[in-house]
Write a protein that holds these residues in place. Structure first.
Motif, PDB file in Angstrom:
ATOM      1  N   ILE A  88     -12.564  34.044  74.662  1.00  0.00           N
ATOM      2  CA  ILE A  88     -12.955  33.793  76.046  1.00  0.00           C
ATOM      3  C   ILE A  88     -11.729  33.692  76.942  1.00  0.00           C
ATOM      4  CG2 ILE A  88     -13.904  32.014  77.569  1.00  0.00           C
ATOM      5  CD1 ILE A  88     -16.018  31.471  75.418  1.00  0.00           C
ATOM      6  N   GLU A  89     -10.756  32.916  76.521  1.00  0.00           N
ATOM      7  CA  GLU A  89      -9.546  32.725  77.320  1.00  0.00           C
ATOM      8  C   GLU A  89      -8.790  34.037  77.522  1.00  0.00           C
ATOM      9  OE1 GLU A  89      -7.854  29.429  78.607  1.00  0.00           O
ATOM     10  OE2 GLU A  89     -10.006  29.692  78.908  1.00  0.00           O
ATOM     11  N   ALA A  90      -8.749  34.873  76.488  1.00  0.00           N
ATOM     12  CA  ALA A  90      -8.060  36.157  76.607  1.00  0.00           C
ATOM     13  C   ALA A  90      -8.754  37.058  77.622  1.00  0.00           C
ATOM     14  CB  ALA A  90      -7.992  36.839  75.237  1.00  0.00           C
ATOM     15  N   TYR A  91     -10.084  37.120  77.573  1.00  0.00           N
ATOM     16  CA  TYR A  91     -10.817  37.965  78.519  1.00  0.00           C
ATOM     17  C   TYR A  91     -10.742  37.387  79.937  1.00  0.00           C
ATOM     18  CZ  TYR A  91     -14.477  40.979  80.394  1.00  0.00           C
ATOM     19  OH  TYR A  91     -15.177  41.903  81.138  1.00  0.00           O
ATOM     20  N   LYS A  92     -10.756  36.086  80.033  1.00  0.00           N
ATOM     21  CA  LYS A  92     -10.631  35.434  81.340  1.00  0.00           C
ATOM     22  C   LYS A  92      -9.277  35.770  81.973  1.00  0.00           C
ATOM     23  CE  LYS A  92     -10.902  30.776  83.375  1.00  0.00           C
ATOM     24  NZ  LYS A  92     -11.107  29.337  83.061  1.00  0.00           N
ATOM     25  N   ARG A  93      -8.216  35.759  81.175  1.00  0.00           N
ATOM     26  CA  ARG A  93      -6.896  36.146  81.698  1.00  0.00           C
ATOM     27  C   ARG A  93      -6.894  37.596  82.138  1.00  0.00           C
ATOM     28  NH1 ARG A  93      -5.144  32.924  77.342  1.00  0.00           N
ATOM     29  NH2 ARG A  93      -4.899  34.767  76.015  1.00  0.00           N
ATOM     30  N   ARG A  94      -7.488  38.453  81.340  1.00  0.00           N
ATOM     31  CA  ARG A  94      -7.549  39.876  81.704  1.00  0.00           C
ATOM     32  C   ARG A  94      -8.217  40.061  83.051  1.00  0.00           C
ATOM     33  NH1 ARG A  94     -11.283  44.541  78.679  1.00  0.00           N
ATOM     34  NH2 ARG A  94     -11.486  45.830  80.562  1.00  0.00           N
ATOM     35  N   MET A  95      -9.299  39.331  83.295  1.00  0.00           N
ATOM     36  CA  MET A  95     -10.071  39.491  84.523  1.00  0.00           C
ATOM     37  C   MET A  95      -9.498  38.699  85.697  1.00  0.00           C
ATOM     38  SD  MET A  95     -12.720  41.574  83.991  1.00  0.00           S
ATOM     39  CE  MET A  95     -11.459  42.592  83.204  1.00  0.00           C
ATOM     40  N   GLY A  96      -8.593  37.759  85.414  1.00  0.00           N
ATOM     41  CA  GLY A  96      -7.979  36.982  86.484  1.00  0.00           C
ATOM     42  C   GLY A  96      -8.886  35.921  87.084  1.00  0.00           C
ATOM     43  N   TRP A  97      -9.821  35.386  86.290  1.00  0.00           N
ATOM     44  CA  TRP A  97     -10.775  34.401  86.788  1.00  0.00           C
ATOM     45  C   TRP A  97     -10.256  32.985  86.613  1.00  0.00           C
ATOM     46  CZ3 TRP A  97     -14.826  37.264  83.419  1.00  0.00           C
ATOM     47  CH2 TRP A  97     -15.296  38.398  84.106  1.00  0.00           C
ATOM     48  N   ARG A  98     -10.806  32.045  87.424  1.00  0.00           N
ATOM     49  CA  ARG A  98     -10.406  30.636  87.357  1.00  0.00           C
ATOM     50  C   ARG A  98     -11.559  29.701  86.985  1.00  0.00           C
ATOM     51  NH1 ARG A  98      -9.877  28.772  91.877  1.00  0.00           N
ATOM     52  NH2 ARG A  98     -10.505  30.513  93.198  1.00  0.00           N
ATOM     53  N   PHE A  99     -12.802  30.151  87.081  1.00  0.00           N
ATOM     54  CA  PHE A  99     -13.933  29.250  86.844  1.00  0.00           C
ATOM     55  C   PHE A  99     -13.935  28.729  85.401  1.00  0.00           C
ATOM     56  CE2 PHE A  99     -15.446  33.614  86.135  1.00  0.00           C
ATOM     57  CZ  PHE A  99     -15.964  33.523  84.855  1.00  0.00           C
ATOM     58  N   PRO A 100     -14.467  27.516  85.177  1.00  0.00           N
ATOM     59  CA  PRO A 100     -14.531  26.961  83.817  1.00  0.00           C
ATOM     60  C   PRO A 100     -15.416  27.829  82.920  1.00  0.00           C
ATOM     61  CG  PRO A 100     -14.959  25.265  85.467  1.00  0.00           C
ATOM     62  CD  PRO A 100     -14.987  26.578  86.179  1.00  0.00           C
ATOM     63  N   TRP A 101     -14.965  28.015  81.689  1.00  0.00           N
ATOM     64  CA  TRP A 101     -15.698  28.875  80.744  1.00  0.00           C
ATOM     65  C   TRP A 101     -15.505  28.278  79.355  1.00  0.00           C
ATOM     66  CZ3 TRP A 101     -14.817  34.925  80.667  1.00  0.00           C
ATOM     67  CH2 TRP A 101     -15.842  35.539  79.917  1.00  0.00           C
ATOM     68  N   VAL A 102     -16.583  27.944  78.687  1.00  0.00           N
ATOM     69  CA  VAL A 102     -16.498  27.265  77.397  1.00  0.00           C
ATOM     70  C   VAL A 102     -17.255  28.040  76.332  1.00  0.00           C
ATOM     71  CG1 VAL A 102     -16.277  25.045  78.566  1.00  0.00           C
ATOM     72  CG2 VAL A 102     -18.532  25.802  77.769  1.00  0.00           C
ATOM     73  N   SER A 103     -17.021  27.647  75.079  1.00  0.00           N
ATOM     74  CA  SER A 103     -17.606  28.345  73.938  1.00  0.00           C
ATOM     75  C   SER A 103     -18.707  27.529  73.286  1.00  0.00           C
ATOM     76  CB  SER A 103     -16.526  28.639  72.897  1.00  0.00           C
ATOM     77  OG  SER A 103     -17.101  29.129  71.702  1.00  0.00           O
ATOM     78  N   ALA A 104     -19.825  28.219  73.026  1.00  0.00           N
ATOM     79  CA  ALA A 104     -20.933  27.627  72.267  1.00  0.00           C
ATOM     80  C   ALA A 104     -20.953  28.179  70.844  1.00  0.00           C
ATOM     81  CB  ALA A 104     -22.259  27.903  72.965  1.00  0.00           C
ATOM     82  N   PHE A 105     -19.802  28.620  70.359  1.00  0.00           N
ATOM     83  CA  PHE A 105     -19.705  29.238  69.039  1.00  0.00           C
ATOM     84  C   PHE A 105     -20.182  28.296  67.935  1.00  0.00           C
ATOM     85  CE2 PHE A 105     -17.219  30.182  65.157  1.00  0.00           C
ATOM     86  CZ  PHE A 105     -17.662  31.481  64.921  1.00  0.00           C
ATOM     87  N   SER A 106     -19.890  26.997  68.093  1.00  0.00           N
ATOM     88  CA  SER A 106     -20.193  26.045  67.022  1.00  0.00           C
ATOM     89  C   SER A 106     -21.463  25.243  67.264  1.00  0.00           C
ATOM     90  CB  SER A 106     -19.009  25.078  66.846  1.00  0.00           C
ATOM     91  OG  SER A 106     -18.738  24.405  68.060  1.00  0.00           O
ATOM     92  N   ASN A 107     -22.292  25.643  68.239  1.00  0.00           N
ATOM     93  CA  ASN A 107     -23.550  24.917  68.448  1.00  0.00           C
ATOM     94  C   ASN A 107     -24.700  25.897  68.709  1.00  0.00           C
ATOM     95  OD1 ASN A 107     -23.780  25.510  71.313  1.00  0.00           O
ATOM     96  ND2 ASN A 107     -22.248  23.920  71.704  1.00  0.00           N
ATOM     97  N   ASP A 108     -25.893  25.344  68.900  1.00  0.00           N
ATOM     98  CA  ASP A 108     -27.102  26.158  69.084  1.00  0.00           C
ATOM     99  C   ASP A 108     -27.512  26.308  70.543  1.00  0.00           C
ATOM    100  OD1 ASP A 108     -27.420  26.466  66.311  1.00  0.00           O
ATOM    101  OD2 ASP A 108     -28.524  24.566  66.156  1.00  0.00           O
ATOM    102  N   PHE A 109     -26.629  25.954  71.461  1.00  0.00           N
ATOM    103  CA  PHE A 109     -26.996  25.917  72.876  1.00  0.00           C
ATOM    104  C   PHE A 109     -27.600  27.234  73.360  1.00  0.00           C
ATOM    105  CE2 PHE A 109     -25.864  26.253  77.435  1.00  0.00           C
ATOM    106  CZ  PHE A 109     -26.494  25.117  77.915  1.00  0.00           C
TER     107      PHE A 109
END
Length: 242
Positions: free
Chosen positions: A119-140
């Motif tokens: 997520i962080e790598a793609y966010k840097r590529r796109m130049g975004w600042r909004f919060p972005w988190v991972s649900a990789f370890s949960n069922d959200f």
């Protein structure tokens, strides 16, 4: 579309007639917004822990001290090379809204199932600042019906947009938006979710195009969309899957 060329007076008459219909839509939207606010709420009993750049956070922690949380379910799966072009198109419109939303007691966060490093790598590529988190370890994302297992996709249908959707119209990840409220005691309530074209009004570019002479000028929904750093590449069909 063929257009007649008329006098200014004829144009004004046609435009005033359309204006009345535009006002009807505006008033209908106001009524719909009131009904949306009147929806009942559901208490979130399950605990979700998300991976963030600053460490693990619960769903309550994502509110960042505010009482309202809007989650955009961004299509970026664990094995995807890049985010969905359509979700990326929407995300291009988020950063400018952040100070206004935060001042109005609203936190906006994107959630994807990809690991936080991806997520962080793609966010840097796109130049975004909004919060972005991972649900990789949960069922959200699964619990909110935007992520699906291979077994679910093999079953012939999944539940998406509050209906049974044939799997040929689905992917392992699909887009959506969910809203939550946190009370003074720390209880979290699910207040609203929207899927498919539901969050479309967040995309300001589409609203501008709707007023351009050729409109959206598309053969299918958002078929012209690319990630913003890919418009100079050879044209290819846009897709919301990896």
């Amino acid at each position: 579309m063929e257009h007649s060329v008329v006098s200014r007076q004829e144009w004004l008459e046609a435009r005033r007639a359309l204006l009345q219909k535009e006002k009807e839509v505006t008033h209908a939207r106001d009524r719909l917004n009131a009904e949306r606010l009147a929806l009942p709420w559901v208490k979130v009993e399950k605990e979700y822990v998300f991976d963030t750049p600053s460490g693990p956070k619960t769903l309550a922690g994502l509110f960042d001290g505010r009482s309202q949380l809007i989650v955009y379910h961004f299509m970026l799966g664990p094995d995807w090379e890049a985010g969905c072009p359509g979700c990326s198109f929407l995300a291009d419109h988020l950063d400018g809204s952040l100070p206004h939303l935060n001042h109005h007691d609203v936190t906006l966060v994107s959630v994807s199932r990809a690991p936080i490093e991806k997520i962080e790598a793609y966010k840097r590529r796109m130049g975004w600042r909004f919060p972005w988190v991972s649900a990789f370890s949960n069922d959200f994302n699964r619990d909110f019906h935007v992520s699906f297992t291979p077994e679910e996709l093999a079953s012939g249908h999944v539940t998406y947009n509050f209906t049974e959707t044939p799997t040929e119209q689905a992917h392992d990840e699909l887009p959506g938006l969910s809203s939550f409220y946190r009370d003074a005691a720390g209880n979290v309530f699910h207040t609203y979710s929207s899927y498919a074209r539901g969050p479309e009004e967040l995309i300001g570019t589409l609203m501008i195009l709707d007023r351009a002479p050729k409109g959206r000028n598309e053969g299918s929904t958002m078929d012209f969309v690319r990630r913003h750093d890919e418009y100079e590449e050879k044209p290819k069909a846009a897709s919301c899957c990896h």
